[in-house]
Design a protein around this motif. Structure first.
Motif, mmCIF file in Angstrom:
data_model
loop_
_atom_site.group_PDB
_atom_site.id
_atom_site.type_symbol
_atom_site.label_atom_id
_atom_site.label_comp_id
_atom_site.label_asym_id
_atom_site.label_seq_id
_atom_site.Cartn_x
_atom_site.Cartn_y
_atom_site.Cartn_z
ATOM 1 N N ARG A 1 0.877 -1.174 0.000
ATOM 2 C CA ARG A 1 0.000 0.000 0.000
ATOM 3 C C ARG A 1 0.909 1.217 0.000
ATOM 4 O O ARG A 1 1.978 1.205 0.610
ATOM 5 C CB ARG A 1 -0.900 0.026 1.231
ATOM 6 N N PRO B 1 -3.407 -4.195 6.489
ATOM 7 C CA PRO B 1 -4.182 -3.072 7.047
ATOM 8 C C PRO B 1 -3.694 -2.631 8.425
ATOM 9 O O PRO B 1 -3.648 -1.438 8.722
ATOM 10 C CB PRO B 1 -5.612 -3.623 7.118
ATOM 11 N N ARG B 2 -3.292 -3.559 9.266
ATOM 12 C CA ARG B 2 -2.785 -3.202 10.595
ATOM 13 C C ARG B 2 -1.455 -2.462 10.488
ATOM 14 O O ARG B 2 -1.234 -1.469 11.181
ATOM 15 C CB ARG B 2 -2.636 -4.455 11.466
ATOM 16 N N GLN C 1 -0.417 -0.682 7.971
ATOM 17 C CA GLN C 1 -0.778 0.641 7.451
ATOM 18 C C GLN C 1 -1.267 1.546 8.574
ATOM 19 O O GLN C 1 -0.834 2.696 8.701
ATOM 20 C CB GLN C 1 -1.859 0.447 6.394
ATOM 21 N N ASP C 2 -2.151 1.040 9.416
ATOM 22 C CA ASP C 2 -2.695 1.823 10.529
ATOM 23 C C ASP C 2 -1.612 2.223 11.536
ATOM 24 O O ASP C 2 -1.595 3.352 12.020
ATOM 25 C CB ASP C 2 -3.793 1.042 11.255
#
Length: 98
Positions: A4, A68-69, A71-72
């Motif tokens: 990402r 996703p984690r 990225q967060d």
């Protein structure tokens, strides 16, 4: 490896890159200069490139479910370190060309 990418407009791109790298260098393998940084995290890898008023962040993970984690976590830390700026992240999928 899924990736990402986000481009963040900030007057403090180099400062943000260096601050994040220094913060994590106590726990993880980190290599950085004022314009480029690489961080090996348990969830994956984070690569940062600072330009005049833009910070480019690429996160990648072998496990797509962890992306996703990761990225967060990177976004949360950069926002926390932001100096009187409200950083905006627009993440997009990116395929690894390797």
């Amino acid at each position: 490896m899924p990736e990402r990418r986000a481009e963040i407009h900030t007057k403090f791109a180099s400062r943000s890159l260096q601050q994040l790298c220094k913060h994590w260098s106590h726990r993880f393998v980190v290599d950085f200069t004022p314009s480029h940084g690489e961080i090996a995290l348990p969830l994956g890898r984070c690569v940062l490139d600072a330009e005049d008023e833009r910070l480019v962040v690429v996160v990648s993970s072998i496990d797509p479910a962890s992306l996703p984690r990761l990225q967060d976590v990177v976004e949360e830390h950069l926002k926390r370190f932001a100096f009187r700026e409200a950083l905006t992240f627009h993440w997009s999928d990116r395929r690894n060309s390797a």
